[in-house]
Design a protein around this motif. Structure first.
Motif, PDB file in Angstrom:
ATOM      1  N   GLU A 138       0.861  -1.257   0.403  1.00 29.04           N
ATOM      2  CA  GLU A 138       0.210   0.503  -0.126  1.00 29.04           C
ATOM      3  C   GLU A 138       0.987   1.174   0.116  1.00 29.04           C
ATOM      4  N   LEU A 161       3.878  -9.202  -9.642  1.00 31.16           N
ATOM      5  CA  LEU A 161       3.356  -7.816  -9.040  1.00 31.16           C
ATOM      6  C   LEU A 161       2.129  -7.600 -10.442  1.00 31.16           C
ATOM      7  N   ASN A 162       0.845  -7.154  -9.257  1.00 24.12           N
ATOM      8  CA  ASN A 162      -0.461  -6.455 -10.390  1.00 24.12           C
ATOM      9  C   ASN A 162       0.149  -5.092 -10.722  1.00 24.12           C
ATOM     10  N   LYS A 163       0.998  -4.510 -10.123  1.00 22.52           N
ATOM     11  CA  LYS A 163       1.490  -3.136 -11.072  1.00 22.52           C
ATOM     12  C   LYS A 163       2.292  -3.024 -10.293  1.00 22.52           C
ATOM     13  N   SER A 164       3.032  -1.904 -10.256  1.00 20.56           N
ATOM     14  CA  SER A 164       4.237  -1.613 -10.312  1.00 20.56           C
ATOM     15  C   SER A 164       4.454   0.302  -9.173  1.00 20.56           C
ATOM     16  N   LEU A 166       1.594   2.904  -8.110  1.00 26.82           N
ATOM     17  CA  LEU A 166       0.850   3.188  -7.251  1.00 26.82           C
ATOM     18  C   LEU A 166       0.478   4.735  -6.897  1.00 26.82           C
ATOM     19  N   GLU A 170      -3.630   3.687  -3.236  1.00 23.69           N
ATOM     20  CA  GLU A 170      -3.188   2.388  -4.356  1.00 23.69           C
ATOM     21  C   GLU A 170      -3.110   1.452  -3.236  1.00 23.69           C
ATOM     22  N   GLN A 171      -3.176   0.072  -3.820  1.00 23.88           N
ATOM     23  CA  GLN A 171      -2.653  -1.197  -3.420  1.00 23.88           C
ATOM     24  C   GLN A 171      -2.384  -2.449  -4.305  1.00 23.88           C
ATOM     25  N   ALA A 172      -1.319  -3.042  -3.635  1.00 23.49           N
ATOM     26  CA  ALA A 172      -0.946  -3.993  -5.160  1.00 23.49           C
ATOM     27  C   ALA A 172      -0.850  -5.340  -3.795  1.00 23.49           C
ATOM     28  N   LYS A 173      -0.735  -6.467  -5.547  1.00 26.30           N
ATOM     29  CA  LYS A 173      -0.725  -8.127  -4.686  1.00 26.30           C
ATOM     30  C   LYS A 173       0.507  -8.628  -5.489  1.00 26.30           C
ATOM     31  N   MET A 174       1.441  -8.750  -4.388  1.00 24.57           N
ATOM     32  CA  MET A 174       2.253  -9.459  -4.920  1.00 24.57           C
ATOM     33  C   MET A 174       2.255 -10.768  -4.531  1.00 24.57           C
TER      34      MET A 174
END
Length: 214
Positions: A138, A161-164, A166, A170-174
């Motif tokens: 996050e 990683l779904n996005k580099s 943020l 925002e959040q991302a999932k690894m």
């Protein structure tokens, strides 16, 4: 051997202590050095039973990329000796980005990375050849967080990683996947390295724990 948290312009030194366990005088040498490492051995000749020290110096200016750079060098009893895996010394260096020129306003509005956990315990493999875990990343700062580099210290791992990038909030999932068979032959502990534009946390290391079944 790890040269950790290196800044551009640093010249860190690591030492290797050597003992001659043979019955003859040897001339220890460090072979297959990359351009960014120099090595000296003192004394240049070791009589049986005597000890010496190899000094390895890193020239950070010659590291090309931020993040992790890995290589292997080899210790020999004399110059020109044939290299072999039992004489291999693995070396890693982590070069950090520079934030010294940021203003107070830029620092106050910088991105901030927050992870759901920095140590991922995947438990036992059981009958499965792989195990996968997820970490939530996050951005709790005020500007866009950029995950500039995502690397692994050892083999037997893969990361998605779904996005580099943020935006604030925002959040991302690894997702981290480890391979049971490949992990057994790894020379170092499984870890994931992230290099970010968060000036407070330019380097984030995630330790991955598993239980190898007999």
């Amino acid at each position: 051997m790890e040269f950790d948290d290196v800044n551009r312009g640093d010249y860190p030194v690591q030492l290797i202590h050597i003992k001659n366990n043979t019955g003859e005088t040897v001339s220890p040498v460090i072979m297959h050095l990359p351009s960014y490492i120099t090595a000296t051995v003192s004394p240049t000749h070791l009589a049986p039973g005597k000890t010496g020290v190899a000094s390895l110096k890193l020239d950070s200016r010659k590291l090309r990329d931020f993040g992790l750079t890995q290589t292997s060098v080899f210790l020999g009893k004399k110059p020109g000796e044939k290299v072999s895996m039992d004489k291999e010394i693995s070396i890693s260096a982590v070069l950090l980005p520079d934030f010294d020129n940021m203003s107070e306003t830029q620092l106050a509005n910088a991105p901030e990375i927050r992870l759901s956990e920095t140590e991922l315990d995947l438990g036992s493999f059981g009958d499965k050849p792989t195990k996968t875990g997820t970490i939530i990343i996050e951005n709790t700062g005020k500007s866009t967080l950029d995950i500039r580099s995502l690397q692994m210290f050892t083999s037997g791992m893969s990361v998605k990683l779904n996005k580099s990038k943020l935006k604030a909030g925002e959040q991302a999932k690894m997702k981290i996947t480890v391979n049971k068979k490949q992990l057994r032959s790894a020379r170092s502990k499984p870890r994931v390295l992230m290099i970010t534009n968060d000036p407070k946390q330019p380097k984030v290391v995630i330790k991955v724990k598993t239980k190898q079944d007999k």
